[in-house]
Design a protein around this motif. Structure first.
Motif, PDB file in Angstrom:
ATOM      1  N   ILE A 117       2.811  13.405  25.092  1.00 37.85           N
ATOM      2  CA  ILE A 117       3.781  13.863  24.099  1.00 37.85           C
ATOM      3  C   ILE A 117       3.279  15.175  23.502  1.00 37.85           C
ATOM      4  O   ILE A 117       2.145  15.242  23.004  1.00 37.85           O
TER       5      ILE A 117
ATOM      6  N   THR B 260       6.835  17.835  19.431  1.00 40.29           N
ATOM      7  CA  THR B 260       7.947  16.913  19.692  1.00 40.29           C
ATOM      8  C   THR B 260       8.353  16.266  18.378  1.00 40.29           C
ATOM      9  O   THR B 260       7.515  15.723  17.653  1.00 40.29           O
TER      10      THR B 260
ATOM     11  N   HIS C   7      10.150  13.702  15.638  1.00 39.17           N
ATOM     12  CA  HIS C   7      10.256  12.234  15.571  1.00 39.17           C
ATOM     13  C   HIS C   7      11.568  11.762  16.187  1.00 39.17           C
ATOM     14  O   HIS C   7      11.613  10.745  16.860  1.00 39.17           O
TER      15      HIS C   7
ATOM     16  N   VAL D 125      11.317  11.405  19.884  1.00 40.84           N
ATOM     17  CA  VAL D 125      10.555  10.221  20.307  1.00 40.84           C
ATOM     18  C   VAL D 125      11.395   8.964  20.091  1.00 40.84           C
ATOM     19  O   VAL D 125      11.478   8.081  20.945  1.00 40.84           O
TER      20      VAL D 125
ATOM     21  N   LEU E 226       5.647   2.012  20.194  1.00 40.26           N
ATOM     22  CA  LEU E 226       5.973   3.279  19.529  1.00 40.26           C
ATOM     23  C   LEU E 226       7.474   3.341  19.232  1.00 40.26           C
ATOM     24  O   LEU E 226       7.891   3.741  18.126  1.00 40.26           O
TER      25      LEU E 226
ATOM     26  N   MET F 219       9.191   3.918  15.343  1.00 35.75           N
ATOM     27  CA  MET F 219       9.762   5.214  14.920  1.00 35.75           C
ATOM     28  C   MET F 219      10.755   5.112  13.752  1.00 35.75           C
ATOM     29  O   MET F 219      10.697   5.935  12.830  1.00 35.75           O
TER      30      MET F 219
ATOM     31  N   ARG G 242      12.990  12.803   9.969  1.00 31.44           N
ATOM     32  CA  ARG G 242      12.688  12.614  11.394  1.00 31.44           C
ATOM     33  C   ARG G 242      13.312  13.726  12.251  1.00 31.44           C
ATOM     34  O   ARG G 242      12.880  13.949  13.380  1.00 31.44           O
TER      35      ARG G 242
ATOM     36  N   THR H  78       7.092  16.240  13.182  1.00 26.50           N
ATOM     37  CA  THR H  78       6.588  16.252  14.563  1.00 26.50           C
ATOM     38  C   THR H  78       5.403  15.294  14.726  1.00 26.50           C
ATOM     39  O   THR H  78       4.694  14.992  13.760  1.00 26.50           O
ATOM     40  N   TYR H  79       5.188  14.876  15.961  1.00 24.35           N
ATOM     41  CA  TYR H  79       4.070  13.969  16.263  1.00 24.35           C
ATOM     42  C   TYR H  79       2.734  14.649  15.942  1.00 24.35           C
ATOM     43  O   TYR H  79       1.877  14.093  15.256  1.00 24.35           O
TER      44      TYR H  79
ATOM     45  N   SER I  52       2.158  15.052  12.184  1.00 27.20           N
ATOM     46  CA  SER I  52       1.820  13.809  11.488  1.00 27.20           C
ATOM     47  C   SER I  52       0.360  13.426  11.696  1.00 27.20           C
ATOM     48  O   SER I  52      -0.335  13.088  10.733  1.00 27.20           O
TER      49      SER I  52
ATOM     50  N   LEU J  99       2.256   7.138  12.555  1.00 26.85           N
ATOM     51  CA  LEU J  99       1.800   7.617  13.863  1.00 26.85           C
ATOM     52  C   LEU J  99       0.278   7.627  14.040  1.00 26.85           C
ATOM     53  O   LEU J  99      -0.197   7.331  15.145  1.00 26.85           O
TER      54      LEU J  99
ATOM     55  N   THR K 165      -1.198   5.650  17.191  1.00 27.08           N
ATOM     56  CA  THR K 165      -2.029   6.383  18.150  1.00 27.08           C
ATOM     57  C   THR K 165      -3.361   5.658  18.364  1.00 27.08           C
ATOM     58  O   THR K 165      -3.850   5.555  19.492  1.00 27.08           O
TER      59      THR K 165
END
Lengths: 161, 291
Positions: free
Chosen positions: B73, B77, B79, B82, B95, B99, B108, B112-113, B116, B126, B130
Protein backbone atom coordinates in the motif's frame (compact mmCIF):
# COMPACT_ATOMS: atom_id res chain seq x y z
CA UNK A 1 8.37 35.31 5.92
CA UNK A 2 5.33 35.62 3.70
CA UNK A 3 5.20 32.69 1.32
CA UNK A 4 2.89 33.69 -1.55
CA UNK A 5 1.50 31.40 -4.24
CA UNK A 6 -0.72 32.14 -7.20
CA UNK A 7 -3.47 29.56 -7.55
CA UNK A 8 -6.31 28.84 -9.97
CA UNK A 9 -9.32 27.19 -8.36
CA UNK A 10 -12.70 26.41 -9.86
CA UNK A 11 -15.47 27.04 -7.36
CA UNK A 12 -19.09 26.33 -8.30
CA UNK A 13 -18.09 26.34 -11.97
CA UNK A 14 -16.25 29.69 -11.93
CA UNK A 15 -12.45 29.70 -12.13
CA UNK A 16 -10.74 32.19 -9.83
CA UNK A 17 -7.09 33.20 -9.87
CA UNK A 18 -5.78 34.58 -6.60
CA UNK A 19 -2.46 35.04 -4.83
CA UNK A 20 -2.58 33.54 -1.36
CA UNK A 21 -0.30 32.99 1.58
CA UNK A 22 0.65 29.32 1.98
CA UNK A 23 -0.86 29.24 5.46
CA UNK A 24 -4.32 30.41 4.34
CA UNK A 25 -6.89 27.74 5.11
CA UNK A 26 -9.20 26.73 2.29
CA UNK A 27 -12.18 27.70 4.49
CA UNK A 28 -10.81 31.25 4.86
CA UNK A 29 -10.04 31.45 1.14
CA UNK A 30 -13.64 30.55 0.28
CA UNK A 31 -15.12 33.03 2.76
CA UNK A 32 -12.68 35.94 2.76
CA UNK A 33 -11.14 35.88 -0.73
CA UNK A 34 -14.17 34.72 -2.70
CA UNK A 35 -16.87 36.14 -0.41
CA UNK A 36 -18.78 32.84 -0.38
CA UNK A 37 -19.91 32.98 3.22
CA UNK A 38 -22.30 30.04 2.98
CA UNK A 39 -19.44 27.81 4.10
CA UNK A 40 -19.41 28.13 7.88
CA UNK A 41 -16.44 27.87 10.18
CA UNK A 42 -17.10 26.23 13.52
CA UNK A 43 -14.23 24.55 15.31
CA UNK A 44 -11.32 24.94 12.87
CA UNK A 45 -9.86 21.64 13.92
CA UNK A 46 -11.86 19.09 12.01
CA UNK A 47 -14.45 18.11 14.59
CA UNK A 48 -17.70 19.94 13.78
CA UNK A 49 -18.03 19.49 10.00
CA UNK A 50 -19.62 22.93 9.45
CA UNK A 51 -16.99 23.86 6.84
CA UNK A 52 -17.50 20.73 4.68
CA UNK A 53 -17.24 21.40 0.92
CA UNK A 54 -16.90 19.10 -2.07
CA UNK A 55 -13.29 18.82 -3.25
CA UNK A 56 -13.22 17.14 -6.67
CA UNK A 57 -16.67 15.81 -5.78
CA UNK A 58 -15.82 14.40 -2.35
CA UNK A 59 -16.80 15.92 1.00
CA UNK A 60 -13.80 17.28 2.88
CA UNK A 61 -13.31 19.67 5.77
CA UNK A 62 -12.13 22.96 4.26
CA UNK A 63 -10.51 23.98 7.58
CA UNK A 64 -8.14 21.01 7.24
CA UNK A 65 -6.73 22.01 3.87
CA UNK A 66 -4.66 24.93 2.70
CA UNK A 67 -5.97 27.02 -0.17
CA UNK A 68 -2.70 26.46 -2.03
CA UNK A 69 -3.50 22.74 -2.12
CA UNK A 70 -6.66 23.48 -4.12
CA UNK A 71 -4.64 24.83 -7.06
CA UNK A 72 -6.02 23.19 -10.21
CA UNK A 73 -8.89 21.50 -8.38
CA UNK A 74 -12.68 21.87 -8.34
CA UNK A 75 -14.68 22.90 -5.32
CA UNK A 76 -18.39 23.06 -4.72
CA UNK A 77 -19.81 25.07 -1.83
CA UNK A 78 -23.41 25.31 -0.65
CA UNK A 79 -23.90 28.24 -3.04
CA UNK A 80 -23.31 25.84 -5.93
CA UNK A 81 -25.93 23.28 -4.93
CA UNK A 82 -28.74 24.85 -6.99
CA UNK A 83 -29.11 27.74 -9.45
CA UNK A 84 -29.90 31.17 -7.99
CA UNK A 85 -33.44 31.25 -6.62
CA UNK A 86 -33.89 27.48 -6.69
CA UNK A 87 -33.31 24.75 -4.14
CA UNK A 88 -31.65 21.36 -4.46
CA UNK A 89 -34.00 18.47 -3.45
CA UNK A 90 -31.83 18.06 -0.36
CA UNK A 91 -32.41 21.71 0.60
CA UNK A 92 -36.16 21.34 -0.04
CA UNK A 93 -36.21 18.24 2.15
CA UNK A 94 -34.34 20.01 4.98
CA UNK A 95 -36.91 22.80 4.78
CA UNK A 96 -39.93 20.49 4.68
CA UNK A 97 -38.73 18.08 7.39
CA UNK A 98 -37.60 20.87 9.77
CA UNK A 99 -34.02 19.63 9.67
CA UNK A 100 -32.62 22.95 10.82
CA UNK A 101 -33.19 25.46 13.53
CA UNK A 102 -30.31 27.95 13.82
CA UNK A 103 -28.90 26.75 10.50
CA UNK A 104 -25.24 27.13 11.35
CA UNK A 105 -24.39 23.48 10.69
CA UNK A 106 -26.70 23.14 7.67
CA UNK A 107 -24.26 23.95 4.82
CA UNK A 108 -21.87 21.30 6.16
CA UNK A 109 -24.65 18.72 6.38
CA UNK A 110 -25.84 19.52 2.85
CA UNK A 111 -22.37 19.19 1.32
CA UNK A 112 -21.69 15.97 3.24
CA UNK A 113 -25.01 14.53 2.11
CA UNK A 114 -25.04 15.57 -1.56
CA UNK A 115 -22.93 12.65 -2.85
CA UNK A 116 -24.50 10.30 -0.29
CA UNK A 117 -28.11 10.84 -1.37
CA UNK A 118 -27.13 10.67 -5.03
CA UNK A 119 -25.40 7.30 -4.64
CA UNK A 120 -27.64 5.64 -1.99
CA UNK A 121 -31.19 5.06 -3.29
CA UNK A 122 -32.08 2.78 -0.35
CA UNK A 123 -29.86 3.39 2.67
CA UNK A 124 -30.58 1.94 6.09
CA UNK A 125 -31.02 4.38 8.97
CA UNK A 126 -27.67 3.21 10.33
CA UNK A 127 -25.99 4.09 7.02
CA UNK A 128 -27.55 7.55 7.16
CA UNK A 129 -26.34 8.02 10.74
CA UNK A 130 -22.82 6.96 9.75
CA UNK A 131 -22.88 9.32 6.76
CA UNK A 132 -23.60 12.30 9.02
CA UNK A 133 -21.38 11.15 11.89
CA UNK A 134 -18.81 13.81 11.04
CA UNK A 135 -21.23 16.73 11.36
CA UNK A 136 -22.37 18.21 14.65
CA UNK A 137 -25.81 19.81 15.13
CA UNK A 138 -26.68 21.30 18.50
CA UNK A 139 -30.34 22.16 17.75
CA UNK A 140 -32.22 19.32 16.14
CA UNK A 141 -31.13 16.17 17.92
CA UNK A 142 -30.49 14.78 14.40
CA UNK A 143 -33.84 12.96 14.06
CA UNK A 144 -35.31 15.55 11.70
CA UNK A 145 -32.10 15.55 9.68
CA UNK A 146 -32.44 11.80 9.21
CA UNK A 147 -36.07 12.27 8.15
CA UNK A 148 -34.90 14.94 5.66
CA UNK A 149 -32.32 12.56 4.17
CA UNK A 150 -35.03 9.95 3.61
CA UNK A 151 -37.29 12.59 2.04
CA UNK A 152 -34.50 13.87 -0.21
CA UNK A 153 -33.77 10.33 -1.40
CA UNK A 154 -37.46 9.89 -2.18
CA UNK A 155 -37.43 13.12 -4.20
CA UNK A 156 -34.27 12.18 -6.11
CA UNK A 157 -34.72 8.44 -6.71
CA UNK A 158 -38.37 7.58 -6.25
CA UNK A 159 -40.31 10.42 -7.87
CA UNK A 160 -42.91 8.02 -9.32
CA UNK A 161 -43.79 6.63 -5.91
CA UNK B 1 -6.91 29.11 15.30
CA UNK B 2 -4.81 30.06 12.29
CA UNK B 3 -1.61 28.21 11.43
CA UNK B 4 1.71 30.07 11.69
CA UNK B 5 3.59 31.01 8.52
CA UNK B 6 5.64 28.35 6.76
CA UNK B 7 7.39 27.81 3.45
CA UNK B 8 5.37 25.51 1.22
CA UNK B 9 6.69 23.05 -1.35
CA UNK B 10 4.58 20.74 -3.51
CA UNK B 11 6.96 18.27 -5.19
CA UNK B 12 5.59 16.02 -7.90
CA UNK B 13 7.96 13.08 -7.41
CA UNK B 14 9.47 11.08 -4.56
CA UNK B 15 12.98 12.14 -5.64
CA UNK B 16 12.04 15.80 -5.41
CA UNK B 17 10.39 15.30 -2.02
CA UNK B 18 13.45 13.47 -0.65
CA UNK B 19 15.75 16.26 -1.85
CA UNK B 20 13.59 18.80 0.01
CA UNK B 21 13.69 16.68 3.18
CA UNK B 22 17.48 16.34 2.89
CA UNK B 23 17.75 20.11 2.58
CA UNK B 24 15.33 21.12 5.36
CA UNK B 25 15.52 18.11 7.72
CA UNK B 26 14.41 19.07 11.21
CA UNK B 27 12.58 22.22 10.04
CA UNK B 28 10.37 20.31 7.61
CA UNK B 29 7.17 18.38 8.12
CA UNK B 30 5.56 16.21 5.49
CA UNK B 31 1.98 17.17 4.66
CA UNK B 32 0.11 13.99 3.71
CA UNK B 33 -3.66 14.02 4.29
CA UNK B 34 -3.23 16.79 6.84
CA UNK B 35 -6.10 15.58 8.99
CA UNK B 36 -3.91 15.50 12.11
CA UNK B 37 -1.12 17.90 11.12
CA UNK B 38 -3.34 20.83 10.11
CA UNK B 39 -5.43 20.87 13.32
CA UNK B 40 -2.17 20.67 15.27
CA UNK B 41 -0.90 23.67 13.28
CA UNK B 42 -4.20 25.53 13.71
CA UNK B 43 -3.72 25.16 17.47
CA UNK B 44 -0.06 26.17 16.98
CA UNK B 45 1.03 23.03 18.78
CA UNK B 46 3.17 22.38 15.71
CA UNK B 47 4.97 25.23 13.95
CA UNK B 48 7.04 23.68 11.18
CA UNK B 49 9.12 26.11 9.14
CA UNK B 50 8.67 24.11 5.95
CA UNK B 51 5.86 21.92 4.66
CA UNK B 52 6.55 19.34 1.97
CA UNK B 53 3.14 18.51 0.51
CA UNK B 54 3.01 15.00 -0.99
CA UNK B 55 -0.49 15.36 -2.45
CA UNK B 56 0.89 15.82 -5.98
CA UNK B 57 3.18 12.78 -5.74
CA UNK B 58 0.81 10.42 -7.54
CA UNK B 59 3.32 7.55 -7.61
CA UNK B 60 2.73 7.07 -3.85
CA UNK B 61 -0.99 6.31 -4.15
CA UNK B 62 -1.49 2.61 -4.94
CA UNK B 63 -2.73 -0.74 -3.66
CA UNK B 64 -0.83 -3.60 -5.30
CA UNK B 65 -0.91 -7.37 -4.79
CA UNK B 66 2.29 -8.72 -3.25
CA UNK B 67 3.81 -12.11 -4.10
CA UNK B 68 3.15 -13.46 -0.58
CA UNK B 69 -0.61 -13.02 -1.03
CA UNK B 70 -0.68 -9.74 0.90
CA UNK B 71 -0.64 -6.18 -0.36
CA UNK B 72 1.68 -3.27 -0.88
CA UNK B 73 0.00 0.00 0.00
CA UNK B 74 1.50 3.32 -1.08
CA UNK B 75 2.02 5.94 1.62
CA UNK B 76 -0.36 8.45 -0.01
CA UNK B 77 -3.20 5.97 -0.45
CA UNK B 78 -6.25 7.57 1.13
CA UNK B 79 -8.36 5.78 3.73
CA UNK B 80 -11.37 5.85 1.42
CA UNK B 81 -9.37 3.98 -1.24
CA UNK B 82 -8.39 1.26 1.25
CA UNK B 83 -11.94 1.11 2.63
CA UNK B 84 -13.49 0.57 -0.81
CA UNK B 85 -10.75 -1.62 -2.34
CA UNK B 86 -11.82 -5.10 -3.47
CA UNK B 87 -8.22 -6.26 -3.17
CA UNK B 88 -8.16 -5.23 0.49
CA UNK B 89 -11.51 -6.91 1.15
CA UNK B 90 -10.29 -10.16 -0.44
CA UNK B 91 -6.74 -10.29 0.90
CA UNK B 92 -6.77 -8.33 4.16
CA UNK B 93 -10.24 -8.72 5.70
CA UNK B 94 -9.05 -7.48 9.11
CA UNK B 95 -7.93 -4.18 7.57
CA UNK B 96 -11.17 -4.00 5.58
CA UNK B 97 -13.23 -4.48 8.74
CA UNK B 98 -11.28 -1.79 10.58
CA UNK B 99 -11.38 1.04 8.01
CA UNK B 100 -14.91 2.36 8.79
CA UNK B 101 -13.85 2.89 12.41
CA UNK B 102 -11.34 5.55 11.33
CA UNK B 103 -12.77 9.01 12.06
CA UNK B 104 -15.55 10.27 9.76
CA UNK B 105 -16.19 9.99 6.00
CA UNK B 106 -14.83 13.49 5.34
CA UNK B 107 -11.59 12.64 7.15
CA UNK B 108 -11.28 9.31 5.32
CA UNK B 109 -11.54 11.18 2.00
CA UNK B 110 -8.26 12.99 2.81
CA UNK B 111 -6.34 10.97 5.41
CA UNK B 112 -3.62 8.60 4.19
CA UNK B 113 -2.13 5.31 5.37
CA UNK B 114 1.43 6.65 5.41
CA UNK B 115 0.35 9.80 7.22
CA UNK B 116 -1.47 7.88 9.93
CA UNK B 117 1.42 5.57 10.76
CA UNK B 118 4.01 8.38 10.54
CA UNK B 119 1.93 10.46 12.96
CA UNK B 120 1.88 7.37 15.25
CA UNK B 121 -1.02 8.39 17.43
CA UNK B 122 -1.28 5.51 19.93
CA UNK B 123 -5.09 5.76 19.77
CA UNK B 124 -5.21 5.40 15.98
CA UNK B 125 -6.34 2.26 14.17
CA UNK B 126 -3.76 1.83 11.41
CA UNK B 127 -0.66 1.62 13.63
CA UNK B 128 -2.36 -1.21 15.59
CA UNK B 129 -3.49 -3.01 12.44
CA UNK B 130 -0.03 -2.68 10.86
CA UNK B 131 1.50 -4.29 13.96
CA UNK B 132 -1.17 -7.03 14.02
CA UNK B 133 -0.37 -7.87 10.38
CA UNK B 134 3.36 -7.93 11.17
CA UNK B 135 3.72 -5.39 8.41
CA UNK B 136 6.92 -3.89 7.10
CA UNK B 137 7.35 -0.22 6.37
CA UNK B 138 9.49 1.03 3.50
CA UNK B 139 11.41 4.22 4.34
CA UNK B 140 13.42 6.27 1.89
CA UNK B 141 15.80 9.21 2.04
CA UNK B 142 18.46 10.57 -0.32
CA UNK B 143 20.85 8.36 1.69
CA UNK B 144 19.07 5.18 0.71
CA UNK B 145 16.19 2.88 1.43
CA UNK B 146 15.31 0.51 4.28
CA UNK B 147 12.46 -1.70 5.47
CA UNK B 148 11.50 -1.56 9.14
CA UNK B 149 9.29 -4.07 10.96
CA UNK B 150 6.12 -2.49 12.33
CA UNK B 151 7.22 -3.58 15.84
CA UNK B 152 10.37 -1.49 15.52
CA UNK B 153 8.73 1.43 13.70
CA UNK B 154 6.51 2.62 16.56
CA UNK B 155 8.90 3.68 19.31
CA UNK B 156 6.79 5.94 21.54
CA UNK B 157 4.14 8.62 21.79
CA UNK B 158 3.87 10.18 18.30
CA UNK B 159 7.39 8.87 17.72
CA UNK B 160 8.61 6.51 15.01
CA UNK B 161 11.88 5.17 13.67
CA UNK B 162 11.78 7.83 10.91
CA UNK B 163 14.87 10.05 10.69
CA UNK B 164 14.21 13.73 9.89
CA UNK B 165 15.23 13.27 6.24
CA UNK B 166 13.27 10.04 5.74
CA UNK B 167 9.72 9.37 4.66
CA UNK B 168 7.42 6.38 4.44
CA UNK B 169 6.91 5.37 0.82
CA UNK B 170 4.94 2.12 1.17
CA UNK B 171 3.67 -0.44 3.63
CA UNK B 172 3.84 -4.21 3.04
CA UNK B 173 1.10 -6.15 4.78
CA UNK B 174 1.47 -9.95 4.62
CA UNK B 175 -1.74 -11.99 4.56
CA UNK B 176 -2.93 -13.82 7.64
CA UNK B 177 -2.09 -17.55 7.41
CA UNK B 178 -4.67 -20.25 6.58
CA UNK B 179 -7.04 -21.32 9.43
CA UNK B 180 -6.73 -17.83 10.90
CA UNK B 181 -9.67 -15.86 12.26
CA UNK B 182 -9.51 -12.14 12.88
CA UNK B 183 -11.52 -9.34 14.46
CA UNK B 184 -11.32 -5.68 15.39
CA UNK B 185 -13.48 -3.70 17.77
CA UNK B 186 -13.25 -0.44 19.62
CA UNK B 187 -15.24 1.63 22.10
CA UNK B 188 -15.72 5.35 21.58
CA UNK B 189 -18.17 7.87 23.04
CA UNK B 190 -19.55 8.61 19.56
CA UNK B 191 -18.92 6.79 16.30
CA UNK B 192 -15.85 8.30 14.64
CA UNK B 193 -14.42 9.90 17.76
CA UNK B 194 -11.05 8.73 18.93
CA UNK B 195 -11.64 5.40 20.63
CA UNK B 196 -11.04 5.07 24.34
CA UNK B 197 -9.73 1.59 23.61
CA UNK B 198 -9.50 -0.57 20.49
CA UNK B 199 -8.28 -4.15 20.05
CA UNK B 200 -7.30 -6.24 17.03
CA UNK B 201 -6.91 -10.02 17.17
CA UNK B 202 -5.84 -12.79 14.82
CA UNK B 203 -5.89 -16.44 15.92
CA UNK B 204 -4.43 -19.32 13.91
CA UNK B 205 -5.66 -22.81 14.82
CA UNK B 206 -3.88 -26.08 14.04
CA UNK B 207 -5.88 -28.91 12.40
CA UNK B 208 -6.74 -30.28 15.88
CA UNK B 209 -8.30 -26.95 16.88
CA UNK B 210 -5.56 -25.77 19.25
CA UNK B 211 -4.04 -22.31 18.97
CA UNK B 212 -0.95 -22.44 16.76
CA UNK B 213 -0.37 -18.68 16.84
CA UNK B 214 -2.21 -15.63 18.09
CA UNK B 215 -1.87 -11.88 17.91
CA UNK B 216 -3.57 -9.35 20.15
CA UNK B 217 -2.85 -5.64 19.76
CA UNK B 218 -4.38 -2.82 21.81
CA UNK B 219 -4.69 0.86 20.88
CA UNK B 220 -5.34 3.80 23.18
CA UNK B 221 -3.82 2.15 26.24
CA UNK B 222 -0.13 2.97 26.02
CA UNK B 223 2.37 5.14 24.19
CA UNK B 224 2.19 2.96 21.05
CA UNK B 225 0.28 -0.10 19.80
CA UNK B 226 0.53 -2.49 22.78
CA UNK B 227 0.90 -6.24 22.22
CA UNK B 228 -1.00 -8.65 24.45
CA UNK B 229 1.86 -11.14 24.78
CA UNK B 230 0.58 -12.53 28.09
CA UNK B 231 -2.67 -13.53 26.40
CA UNK B 232 -0.81 -15.02 23.44
CA UNK B 233 1.40 -17.15 25.75
CA UNK B 234 -1.69 -18.46 27.59
CA UNK B 235 -3.52 -19.33 24.38
CA UNK B 236 -0.70 -20.96 22.43
CA UNK B 237 -1.02 -24.73 22.22
CA UNK B 238 -4.41 -24.76 23.96
CA UNK B 239 -7.90 -25.33 22.62
CA UNK B 240 -9.42 -21.87 23.12
CA UNK B 241 -12.40 -22.42 25.43
CA UNK B 242 -14.52 -19.50 26.57
CA UNK B 243 -12.91 -19.66 30.01
CA UNK B 244 -9.40 -19.62 28.58
CA UNK B 245 -10.22 -16.65 26.32
CA UNK B 246 -11.65 -14.78 29.29
CA UNK B 247 -8.54 -15.48 31.35
CA UNK B 248 -6.24 -14.46 28.50
CA UNK B 249 -8.14 -11.23 27.88
CA UNK B 250 -8.18 -10.34 31.58
CA UNK B 251 -4.50 -11.10 32.09
CA UNK B 252 -3.49 -9.06 29.01
CA UNK B 253 -5.53 -6.10 30.26
CA UNK B 254 -3.74 -6.35 33.62
CA UNK B 255 -0.19 -6.97 32.46
CA UNK B 256 0.36 -5.93 28.86
CA UNK B 257 -1.02 -2.39 28.69
CA UNK B 258 -0.34 0.94 30.33
CA UNK B 259 -3.53 3.00 30.12
CA UNK B 260 -3.69 6.64 31.17
CA UNK B 261 -6.64 8.52 32.60
CA UNK B 262 -7.98 11.77 31.19
CA UNK B 263 -11.22 13.76 31.02
CA UNK B 264 -12.77 11.10 28.75
CA UNK B 265 -12.12 8.01 30.88
CA UNK B 266 -10.10 6.90 33.90
CA UNK B 267 -7.20 4.49 33.53
CA UNK B 268 -9.21 1.87 35.42
CA UNK B 269 -12.15 2.17 33.02
CA UNK B 270 -9.82 1.88 30.04
CA UNK B 271 -8.34 -1.28 31.55
CA UNK B 272 -11.86 -2.65 32.03
CA UNK B 273 -12.75 -1.84 28.41
CA UNK B 274 -9.53 -3.46 27.21
CA UNK B 275 -10.46 -6.75 28.92
CA UNK B 276 -14.03 -6.69 27.56
CA UNK B 277 -12.95 -5.85 24.01
CA UNK B 278 -10.06 -8.35 24.03
CA UNK B 279 -12.46 -11.12 25.04
CA UNK B 280 -14.89 -10.05 22.33
CA UNK B 281 -12.33 -9.96 19.48
CA UNK B 282 -10.58 -13.17 20.55
CA UNK B 283 -13.94 -14.96 20.66
CA UNK B 284 -14.89 -13.70 17.21
CA UNK B 285 -11.43 -14.52 15.81
CA UNK B 286 -11.67 -18.12 17.10
CA UNK B 287 -15.17 -18.49 15.63
CA UNK B 288 -13.93 -17.30 12.25
CA UNK B 289 -10.86 -19.58 12.42
CA UNK B 290 -13.15 -22.57 13.01
CA UNK B 291 -15.29 -21.79 9.99
Amino acid sequence: MTDLHTIRVTVNGTTYERTVEARMLLSDFIRHELGLTGTHVGCEHGVCGACTVLFDGQPVRSCLMFAVQADGHEIMTVEGLAPEGEMHPLQEAFHEAHALQCGFCTPGFLMTLKPFVETHPNPTEEEIRKAISGNLCRCTGYQHIIEAVKLAIKKIHHTDA
Amino acid sequence: MKPPAFKYYAPSSVEEALALLAEHGYDAKILAGGQSLIPTMNFRLAQPGVLVDLNRVSELAFIRPADDGGLLIGAMTRHVQVETSDLVAQRLPLLHETMPFIAHPQIRNRGTYGGSISHADPAAELPAITVTHRGKIHLRSTRGSRWVDADDFFVGLFTTALEPDEMVVEIALPPLPPRTGWAFDEFSRRHGDFALVGVAAAVTLDPAGAVEDARLVFMGVGDRPMKGDTAVALLRGQVPSADLIEEAATRAAQEDIDPFGDVHASAAFRRHLAAVLAKRVLTRAVERANR
